[in-house]
Design a protein around this motif. Structure first.
Motif, PDB file in Angstrom:
ATOM      1  N   ASP A  15       0.848  -1.187   0.000  1.00  0.00           N
ATOM      2  CA  ASP A  15       0.000   0.000   0.000  1.00  0.00           C
ATOM      3  C   ASP A  15       0.883   1.237   0.000  1.00  0.00           C
ATOM      4  O   ASP A  15       1.642   1.461   0.957  1.00  0.00           O
ATOM      5  CB  ASP A  15      -0.902  -0.039   1.234  1.00  0.00           C
ATOM      6  N   LYS A  16       0.799   2.048  -1.070  1.00  0.00           N
ATOM      7  CA  LYS A  16       1.641   3.235  -1.193  1.00  0.00           C
ATOM      8  C   LYS A  16       0.818   4.450  -1.580  1.00  0.00           C
ATOM      9  O   LYS A  16      -0.289   4.329  -2.100  1.00  0.00           O
ATOM     10  CB  LYS A  16       2.726   3.023  -2.260  1.00  0.00           C
ATOM     11  N   LEU A  17       1.421   5.606  -1.342  1.00  0.00           N
ATOM     12  CA  LEU A  17       0.852   6.892  -1.731  1.00  0.00           C
ATOM     13  C   LEU A  17       1.768   7.513  -2.777  1.00  0.00           C
ATOM     14  O   LEU A  17       2.977   7.275  -2.752  1.00  0.00           O
ATOM     15  CB  LEU A  17       0.786   7.819  -0.514  1.00  0.00           C
ATOM     16  N   ALA A  18       1.195   8.310  -3.683  1.00  0.00           N
ATOM     17  CA  ALA A  18       2.021   8.916  -4.725  1.00  0.00           C
ATOM     18  C   ALA A  18       1.523  10.318  -5.069  1.00  0.00           C
ATOM     19  O   ALA A  18       0.337  10.598  -4.986  1.00  0.00           O
ATOM     20  CB  ALA A  18       2.021   8.053  -5.974  1.00  0.00           C
ATOM     21  N   LEU A  19       2.473  11.158  -5.472  1.00  0.00           N
ATOM     22  CA  LEU A  19       2.166  12.512  -5.906  1.00  0.00           C
ATOM     23  C   LEU A  19       2.190  12.569  -7.420  1.00  0.00           C
ATOM     24  O   LEU A  19       3.192  12.235  -8.047  1.00  0.00           O
ATOM     25  CB  LEU A  19       3.213  13.504  -5.369  1.00  0.00           C
ATOM     26  N   GLY A  44       5.518   7.048  -1.351  1.00  0.00           N
ATOM     27  CA  GLY A  44       5.996   5.933  -0.550  1.00  0.00           C
ATOM     28  C   GLY A  44       4.936   5.421   0.402  1.00  0.00           C
ATOM     29  O   GLY A  44       3.749   5.680   0.234  1.00  0.00           O
ATOM     30  N   LYS A  45       5.392   4.730   1.429  1.00  0.00           N
ATOM     31  CA  LYS A  45       4.495   4.086   2.398  1.00  0.00           C
ATOM     32  C   LYS A  45       4.250   4.976   3.607  1.00  0.00           C
ATOM     33  O   LYS A  45       5.088   5.787   3.976  1.00  0.00           O
ATOM     34  CB  LYS A  45       5.110   2.770   2.873  1.00  0.00           C
ATOM     35  N   ARG A  46       3.096   4.746   4.224  1.00  0.00           N
ATOM     36  CA  ARG A  46       2.765   5.411   5.486  1.00  0.00           C
ATOM     37  C   ARG A  46       3.617   4.820   6.606  1.00  0.00           C
ATOM     38  O   ARG A  46       3.913   3.633   6.591  1.00  0.00           O
ATOM     39  CB  ARG A  46       1.307   5.156   5.858  1.00  0.00           C
ATOM     40  N   GLU A  47       3.937   5.666   7.570  1.00  0.00           N
ATOM     41  CA  GLU A  47       4.527   5.176   8.814  1.00  0.00           C
ATOM     42  C   GLU A  47       3.404   5.094   9.839  1.00  0.00           C
ATOM     43  O   GLU A  47       2.341   5.698   9.656  1.00  0.00           O
ATOM     44  CB  GLU A  47       5.643   6.116   9.277  1.00  0.00           C
ATOM     45  N   ALA A  48       3.629   4.377  10.904  1.00  0.00           N
ATOM     46  CA  ALA A  48       2.597   4.175  11.925  1.00  0.00           C
ATOM     47  C   ALA A  48       2.020   5.506  12.392  1.00  0.00           C
ATOM     48  O   ALA A  48       2.757   6.437  12.710  1.00  0.00           O
ATOM     49  CB  ALA A  48       3.175   3.411  13.114  1.00  0.00           C
ATOM     50  N   GLY A  94       2.441 -11.957  -8.380  1.00  0.00           N
ATOM     51  CA  GLY A  94       1.257 -11.965  -7.533  1.00  0.00           C
ATOM     52  C   GLY A  94       1.291 -10.922  -6.435  1.00  0.00           C
ATOM     53  O   GLY A  94       0.277 -10.665  -5.799  1.00  0.00           O
ATOM     54  N   THR A  95       2.450 -10.312  -6.213  1.00  0.00           N
ATOM     55  CA  THR A  95       2.532  -9.235  -5.223  1.00  0.00           C
ATOM     56  C   THR A  95       2.129  -7.943  -5.919  1.00  0.00           C
ATOM     57  O   THR A  95       2.770  -7.509  -6.869  1.00  0.00           O
ATOM     58  CB  THR A  95       3.945  -9.094  -4.638  1.00  0.00           C
ATOM     59  N   LYS A  96       1.050  -7.372  -5.462  1.00  0.00           N
ATOM     60  CA  LYS A  96       0.502  -6.171  -6.090  1.00  0.00           C
ATOM     61  C   LYS A  96       0.866  -4.932  -5.287  1.00  0.00           C
ATOM     62  O   LYS A  96       1.074  -5.002  -4.087  1.00  0.00           O
ATOM     63  CB  LYS A  96      -1.023  -6.263  -6.176  1.00  0.00           C
ATOM     64  N   VAL A  97       0.924  -3.818  -5.997  1.00  0.00           N
ATOM     65  CA  VAL A  97       1.053  -2.526  -5.336  1.00  0.00           C
ATOM     66  C   VAL A  97      -0.258  -1.786  -5.556  1.00  0.00           C
ATOM     67  O   VAL A  97      -0.851  -1.851  -6.635  1.00  0.00           O
ATOM     68  CB  VAL A  97       2.268  -1.716  -5.862  1.00  0.00           C
ATOM     69  N   ARG A  98      -0.734  -1.156  -4.510  1.00  0.00           N
ATOM     70  CA  ARG A  98      -1.925  -0.303  -4.590  1.00  0.00           C
ATOM     71  C   ARG A  98      -1.432   1.117  -4.350  1.00  0.00           C
ATOM     72  O   ARG A  98      -0.961   1.447  -3.261  1.00  0.00           O
ATOM     73  CB  ARG A  98      -2.956  -0.695  -3.547  1.00  0.00           C
ATOM     74  N   LEU A  99      -1.515   1.939  -5.381  1.00  0.00           N
ATOM     75  CA  LEU A  99      -0.986   3.293  -5.347  1.00  0.00           C
ATOM     76  C   LEU A  99      -2.137   4.288  -5.277  1.00  0.00           C
ATOM     77  O   LEU A  99      -2.893   4.429  -6.239  1.00  0.00           O
ATOM     78  CB  LEU A  99      -0.150   3.516  -6.612  1.00  0.00           C
ATOM     79  N   THR A 100      -2.293   4.937  -4.139  1.00  0.00           N
ATOM     80  CA  THR A 100      -3.309   5.975  -3.977  1.00  0.00           C
ATOM     81  C   THR A 100      -2.649   7.297  -4.316  1.00  0.00           C
ATOM     82  O   THR A 100      -1.655   7.681  -3.690  1.00  0.00           O
ATOM     83  CB  THR A 100      -3.857   5.984  -2.535  1.00  0.00           C
TER      84      THR A 100
END
Length: 156
Positions: A15-19, A44-48, A94-100
């Motif tokens: 799970d990632k975020l992108a600009l 990139g990825k969220r931190e806790a 099979g490993t997917k990335v979900r880019l919001t």
């Protein structure tokens, strides 16, 4: 704690975020890390404990040397603009990335960022691309984003 096969998800997701940043020449910003041949959409990825916006701001400071909300003279906001899923680059099948994805608004603030972004120490190269860019040099989600931006008339 382990989960039983019945409750386990069928697929692995990163799970990632992108600009998505579009310049005055109607080109999208992409980045390339050291020792990589393909470009990706910065983020990139969220931190806790981080919200999407907090994580994206942090990642853009780390990769692009800008704070999306305080680097511009024009007051800016971060707006959601779509989610893309595909096979994750360099990961097992099979490993997917979900880019919001997100964009900075208003457009004048986004254009101010065009002049401010610069590659940080963790990014080897930034490039502004349009729909004619060599698709083999993009991640799968990068290709999807490029197609979406072209279809929406946001890039050339």
């Amino acid at each position: 704690m382990t989960s039983s096969p019945d409750t386990k998800q069928d697929k692995s997701y990163i799970d990632k975020l992108a600009l998505i940043l579009i310049n005055s020449n109607r080109q999208q910003l992409v980045a390339r890390s050291y020792d990589r041949t393909v470009f990706y959409t910065p983020g990139g990825k969220r931190e806790a404990g981080e919200s999407d916006q907090e994580a994206l701001r942090r990642e853009c400071i780390e990769e692009l040397s800008v704070d999306l909300l305080t680097s511009t003279k024009t007051p800016a906001t971060i707006q959601s603009c779509g989610t893309f899923e595909a096979q994750a680059y360099g990961k097992s099948e099979g490993t997917k990335v979900r880019l919001t994805c997100f964009r900075v608004t208003p457009r004048v603030a986004e254009l101010e960022l065009e002049r401010l972004v610069k590659a940080s120490e963790e990014v080897e190269e930034l490039k502004w691309i349009d729909s004619s860019f060599d698709r083999e040099k993009l991640t799968l989600t990068g290709r999807m984003i490029l197609d979406d931006l072209k279809r929406k008339g946001l890039i050339d």
